[in-house]
Write a protein that holds these residues in place. Structure first.
Motif, PDB file in Angstrom:
ATOM      1  N   ASN A  50       0.661  -1.165   0.054  1.00 59.37           N
ATOM      2  CA  ASN A  50       0.031  -0.064   0.073  1.00 59.37           C
ATOM      3  C   ASN A  50       0.984   1.411  -0.056  1.00 59.37           C
ATOM      4  OD1 ASN A  50      -2.304  -1.214  -0.095  1.00 59.37           O
ATOM      5  ND2 ASN A  50      -2.716  -1.249   1.890  1.00 59.37           N
ATOM      6  N   PHE A  51       2.013   1.193   0.628  1.00 60.79           N
ATOM      7  CA  PHE A  51       2.741   2.378   0.573  1.00 60.79           C
ATOM      8  C   PHE A  51       3.278   2.813  -0.717  1.00 60.79           C
ATOM      9  CE2 PHE A  51       3.719   0.606   5.288  1.00 60.79           C
ATOM     10  CZ  PHE A  51       2.970   1.540   5.784  1.00 60.79           C
ATOM     11  N   HIS A  52       3.817   1.951  -1.405  1.00 54.20           N
ATOM     12  CA  HIS A  52       4.304   1.899  -2.403  1.00 54.20           C
ATOM     13  C   HIS A  52       3.017   2.441  -3.758  1.00 54.20           C
ATOM     14  CE1 HIS A  52       5.479   0.992  -6.716  1.00 54.20           C
ATOM     15  NE2 HIS A  52       6.740   0.756  -6.170  1.00 54.20           N
ATOM     16  N   PHE A  53       2.078   1.691  -3.443  1.00 52.15           N
ATOM     17  CA  PHE A  53       0.831   2.053  -4.590  1.00 52.15           C
ATOM     18  C   PHE A  53       0.331   3.585  -4.117  1.00 52.15           C
ATOM     19  CE2 PHE A  53      -3.842   2.475  -5.230  1.00 52.15           C
ATOM     20  CZ  PHE A  53      -3.688   2.219  -6.389  1.00 52.15           C
ATOM     21  N   ASN A  54       0.242   3.942  -2.951  1.00 56.37           N
ATOM     22  CA  ASN A  54      -0.536   5.221  -2.485  1.00 56.37           C
ATOM     23  C   ASN A  54       0.692   6.234  -2.979  1.00 56.37           C
ATOM     24  OD1 ASN A  54      -2.513   4.174  -1.524  1.00 56.37           O
ATOM     25  ND2 ASN A  54      -1.756   3.801   0.546  1.00 56.37           N
ATOM     26  N   THR A  55       1.713   6.111  -2.846  1.00 52.79           N
ATOM     27  CA  THR A  55       2.857   7.121  -3.095  1.00 52.79           C
ATOM     28  C   THR A  55       2.812   7.206  -4.533  1.00 52.79           C
ATOM     29  OG1 THR A  55       4.411   6.578  -1.246  1.00 52.79           O
ATOM     30  CG2 THR A  55       5.202   7.697  -3.064  1.00 52.79           C
ATOM     31  N   VAL A  56       2.869   6.370  -5.416  1.00 54.87           N
ATOM     32  CA  VAL A  56       2.771   6.312  -6.869  1.00 54.87           C
ATOM     33  C   VAL A  56       1.504   7.128  -7.228  1.00 54.87           C
ATOM     34  CG1 VAL A  56       2.713   5.182  -9.011  1.00 54.87           C
ATOM     35  CG2 VAL A  56       4.312   4.440  -7.268  1.00 54.87           C
ATOM     36  N   GLN A  57       0.397   6.551  -6.766  1.00 54.47           N
ATOM     37  CA  GLN A  57      -0.694   7.330  -7.202  1.00 54.47           C
ATOM     38  C   GLN A  57      -0.868   8.794  -6.756  1.00 54.47           C
ATOM     39  OE1 GLN A  57      -4.489   6.063  -4.932  1.00 54.47           O
ATOM     40  NE2 GLN A  57      -5.465   5.897  -6.956  1.00 54.47           N
ATOM     41  N   TYR A  58      -0.366   9.311  -5.703  1.00 57.92           N
ATOM     42  CA  TYR A  58      -0.234  10.482  -5.219  1.00 57.92           C
ATOM     43  C   TYR A  58       0.564  11.401  -6.259  1.00 57.92           C
ATOM     44  CZ  TYR A  58       1.389  14.580  -2.678  1.00 57.92           C
ATOM     45  OH  TYR A  58       1.580  15.922  -2.286  1.00 57.92           O
ATOM     46  N   LEU A  59       1.629  10.835  -6.399  1.00 58.19           N
ATOM     47  CA  LEU A  59       2.442  11.596  -7.426  1.00 58.19           C
ATOM     48  C   LEU A  59       1.993  11.715  -8.756  1.00 58.19           C
ATOM     49  CD1 LEU A  59       6.146  10.070  -6.405  1.00 58.19           C
ATOM     50  CD2 LEU A  59       5.193  12.467  -5.853  1.00 58.19           C
ATOM     51  N   VAL A  60       1.187  10.844  -9.368  1.00 62.80           N
ATOM     52  CA  VAL A  60       0.880  10.839 -10.569  1.00 62.80           C
ATOM     53  C   VAL A  60      -0.352  11.898 -10.540  1.00 62.80           C
ATOM     54  CG1 VAL A  60      -0.422   9.660 -12.369  1.00 62.80           C
ATOM     55  CG2 VAL A  60       1.416   8.393 -11.371  1.00 62.80           C
ATOM     56  N   LEU A  61      -1.320  12.133  -9.519  1.00 62.23           N
ATOM     57  CA  LEU A  61      -2.348  12.795  -9.585  1.00 62.23           C
ATOM     58  C   LEU A  61      -1.669  14.404  -9.424  1.00 62.23           C
ATOM     59  CD1 LEU A  61      -4.957  11.184  -7.360  1.00 62.23           C
ATOM     60  CD2 LEU A  61      -5.006  11.508  -9.659  1.00 62.23           C
ATOM     61  N   LEU A  62      -0.610  14.472  -8.456  1.00 59.92           N
ATOM     62  CA  LEU A  62      -0.216  15.605  -8.174  1.00 59.92           C
ATOM     63  C   LEU A  62       0.637  16.222  -9.526  1.00 59.92           C
ATOM     64  CD1 LEU A  62       0.906  18.003  -6.234  1.00 59.92           C
ATOM     65  CD2 LEU A  62       2.869  16.528  -5.868  1.00 59.92           C
ATOM     66  N   LEU A  63       1.309  15.517 -10.128  1.00 58.32           N
ATOM     67  CA  LEU A  63       2.100  15.955 -11.313  1.00 58.32           C
ATOM     68  C   LEU A  63       0.807  16.343 -12.536  1.00 58.32           C
ATOM     69  CD1 LEU A  63       5.040  13.922 -11.405  1.00 58.32           C
ATOM     70  CD2 LEU A  63       4.970  16.020 -10.921  1.00 58.32           C
ATOM     71  N   GLN A  64      -0.102  15.511 -12.640  1.00 59.66           N
ATOM     72  CA  GLN A  64      -0.994  15.679 -13.574  1.00 59.66           C
ATOM     73  C   GLN A  64      -1.856  17.257 -13.564  1.00 59.66           C
ATOM     74  OE1 GLN A  64      -3.541  12.516 -13.316  1.00 59.66           O
ATOM     75  NE2 GLN A  64      -2.365  11.145 -15.105  1.00 59.66           N
ATOM     76  N   TRP A  65      -1.966  17.477 -11.996  1.00 55.61           N
ATOM     77  CA  TRP A  65      -2.490  18.844 -11.712  1.00 55.61           C
ATOM     78  C   TRP A  65      -1.646  19.791 -11.980  1.00 55.61           C
ATOM     79  CZ3 TRP A  65      -7.081  20.880 -11.533  1.00 55.61           C
ATOM     80  CH2 TRP A  65      -7.310  22.174 -10.805  1.00 55.61           C
ATOM     81  N   LEU A  66      -0.378  19.558 -11.582  1.00 56.31           N
ATOM     82  CA  LEU A  66       0.847  20.666 -11.897  1.00 56.31           C
ATOM     83  C   LEU A  66       0.891  21.079 -13.415  1.00 56.31           C
ATOM     84  CD1 LEU A  66       2.985  22.104 -10.362  1.00 56.31           C
ATOM     85  CD2 LEU A  66       4.558  20.249 -10.734  1.00 56.31           C
ATOM     86  N   TYR A  67       0.917  20.056 -14.173  1.00 52.99           N
ATOM     87  CA  TYR A  67       0.755  20.182 -15.692  1.00 52.99           C
ATOM     88  C   TYR A  67      -0.176  20.340 -16.516  1.00 52.99           C
ATOM     89  CZ  TYR A  67       6.097  19.433 -15.118  1.00 52.99           C
ATOM     90  OH  TYR A  67       7.444  19.682 -14.871  1.00 52.99           O
ATOM     91  N   ARG A  68      -1.561  20.489 -15.706  1.00 49.61           N
ATOM     92  CA  ARG A  68      -2.662  20.526 -16.459  1.00 49.61           C
ATOM     93  C   ARG A  68      -2.699  21.557 -17.665  1.00 49.61           C
ATOM     94  NH1 ARG A  68      -2.610  23.292 -11.704  1.00 49.61           N
ATOM     95  NH2 ARG A  68      -3.341  25.431 -11.403  1.00 49.61           N
ATOM     96  N   GLY A  69      -3.451  21.259 -18.792  1.00 50.43           N
ATOM     97  CA  GLY A  69      -3.395  22.485 -19.686  1.00 50.43           C
ATOM     98  C   GLY A  69      -2.109  22.386 -20.694  1.00 50.43           C
ATOM     99  N   GLN A  70      -1.037  21.514 -20.165  1.00 45.26           N
ATOM    100  CA  GLN A  70       0.175  21.595 -20.985  1.00 45.26           C
ATOM    101  C   GLN A  70       0.394  20.484 -21.777  1.00 45.26           C
ATOM    102  OE1 GLN A  70       3.599  23.380 -18.819  1.00 45.26           O
ATOM    103  NE2 GLN A  70       2.265  23.737 -17.283  1.00 45.26           N
ATOM    104  N   GLN A  71       1.277  20.234 -22.610  1.00 44.10           N
ATOM    105  CA  GLN A  71       1.563  19.274 -23.497  1.00 44.10           C
ATOM    106  C   GLN A  71       2.533  18.448 -22.493  1.00 44.10           C
ATOM    107  OE1 GLN A  71      -0.009  17.984 -26.845  1.00 44.10           O
ATOM    108  NE2 GLN A  71      -1.220  19.305 -25.630  1.00 44.10           N
ATOM    109  N   VAL A  72       2.119  17.588 -21.731  1.00 45.45           N
ATOM    110  CA  VAL A  72       3.040  16.820 -21.098  1.00 45.45           C
ATOM    111  C   VAL A  72       2.413  15.850 -20.681  1.00 45.45           C
ATOM    112  CG1 VAL A  72       4.288  16.933 -18.745  1.00 45.45           C
ATOM    113  CG2 VAL A  72       4.147  19.079 -19.805  1.00 45.45           C
ATOM    114  N   TYR A  73       2.848  14.337 -20.789  1.00 45.64           N
ATOM    115  CA  TYR A  73       2.203  13.124 -20.481  1.00 45.64           C
ATOM    116  C   TYR A  73       2.814  12.681 -19.019  1.00 45.64           C
ATOM    117  CZ  TYR A  73       1.046   8.380 -20.822  1.00 45.64           C
ATOM    118  OH  TYR A  73       0.559   7.092 -20.394  1.00 45.64           O
ATOM    119  N   ILE A  74       1.891  12.349 -17.997  1.00 47.94           N
ATOM    120  CA  ILE A  74       2.299  11.789 -16.826  1.00 47.94           C
ATOM    121  C   ILE A  74       1.431  10.228 -16.634  1.00 47.94           C
ATOM    122  CG2 ILE A  74       1.972  12.336 -14.231  1.00 47.94           C
ATOM    123  CD1 ILE A  74       3.379  14.756 -15.939  1.00 47.94           C
ATOM    124  N   GLY A  75       2.453   9.712 -16.516  1.00 51.97           N
ATOM    125  CA  GLY A  75       2.137   8.038 -16.327  1.00 51.97           C
ATOM    126  C   GLY A  75       3.030   7.272 -15.187  1.00 51.97           C
TER     127      GLY A  75
END
Length: 229
Positions: free
Chosen positions: A26-51
């Motif tokens: 869970n620690f691994h999964f939660n960290t990855v999920q949080y970072l992906v959501l954070l970076l998707q919001w940080l780069y919203r509206g830009q030509q940047v792929y987060i995965g």
């Protein structure tokens, strides 16, 4: 220089990647999920792929063992919400440029490769920065790596295509040029701050903070935000 990797049937698109741990905790999964959501919001509206957990191929060898970073940032291509379908795998210099940044979240099986093997492999395909984070309260890293705490990073040296380790200005903190953000260890979490020390939020956190600010403003004006018609 990387060799373009043509779209062919890849063995590891249908088989487990050797050396990768399946069924992360869970620690691994939660960290990855949080970072992906954070970076998707940080780069919203830009030509940047987060995965994340995306097979990266860089040669024509059908049995090439792909690199599968936990989190990756690819600049210059459409984000997930603008694509007709999600990538199942990514062919470096065919589908687009190499990732600008990758983050590996340590697990008991992968942490040593994350620190000792993968930075050089990422450098070989042109990744600019690689960060490795251990979300466990009892650190997994041993020996010399234990001295880094639970965060370390590497940045590509364009002159020799190697990826030397970054020096830490403060324990548990590293600056990312690609994200223009400071990565900071906070207990079992990895947080990102801008150059002014402001915490980056996910979209959900930002909406919640906006709602709380509005509610406080209404209270100051004599209204009860919980009883508005």
């Amino acid at each position: 220089m990387s060799i373009a990797a043509p779209h062919i049937e890849r063995y590891y698109d249908t088989h487990d990647v050797e050396g990768e741990e399946m069924g992360q905790n869970n620690f691994h999964f939660n960290t990855v999920q949080y970072l992906v959501l954070l970076l998707q919001w940080l780069y919203r509206g830009q030509q940047v792929y987060i995965g994340g957990e995306l097979n990266l191929y860089r040669t024509p060898n059908a049995r090439e063992i792909p690199l599968t970073p936990d989190v990756l940032v690819i600049k210059g291509i459409a984000p997930i919400e603008q694509r007709n379908q999600e990538f199942s795998s990514y062919y470096v210099n065919v589908d687009g440029p190499p990732p600008a940044l990758v983050i590996e979240v340590s697990s008991p099986k992968t942490w040593r490769d994350d620190l000792e093997s993968k930075p050089a492999l990422y450098a070989a395909i042109g990744v600019q920065e690689c960060f490795v984070f251990d979300p466990h309260s009892r650190p997994l890293w041993t020996k010399e790596w234990r001295k880094r705490g639970r965060l370390t990073g590497f940045r590509l040296d364009q002159a020799n295509s190697k990826m030397p380790e970054l020096a830490q200005e403060q324990p548990g903190q590293l600056w990312s040029e690609q994200l223009q953000s400071r990565l900071v260890v906070a207990d079992r979490d990895l947080r990102l701050y801008d150059q002014h020390g402001q915490l980056h939020l996910t979209g959900e956190q930002a909406e919640r903070e906006r709602a709380n600010t509005l509610a406080e403003f209404l209270r100051q004006q004599g209204f009860d935000p919980d009883n508005l018609v």
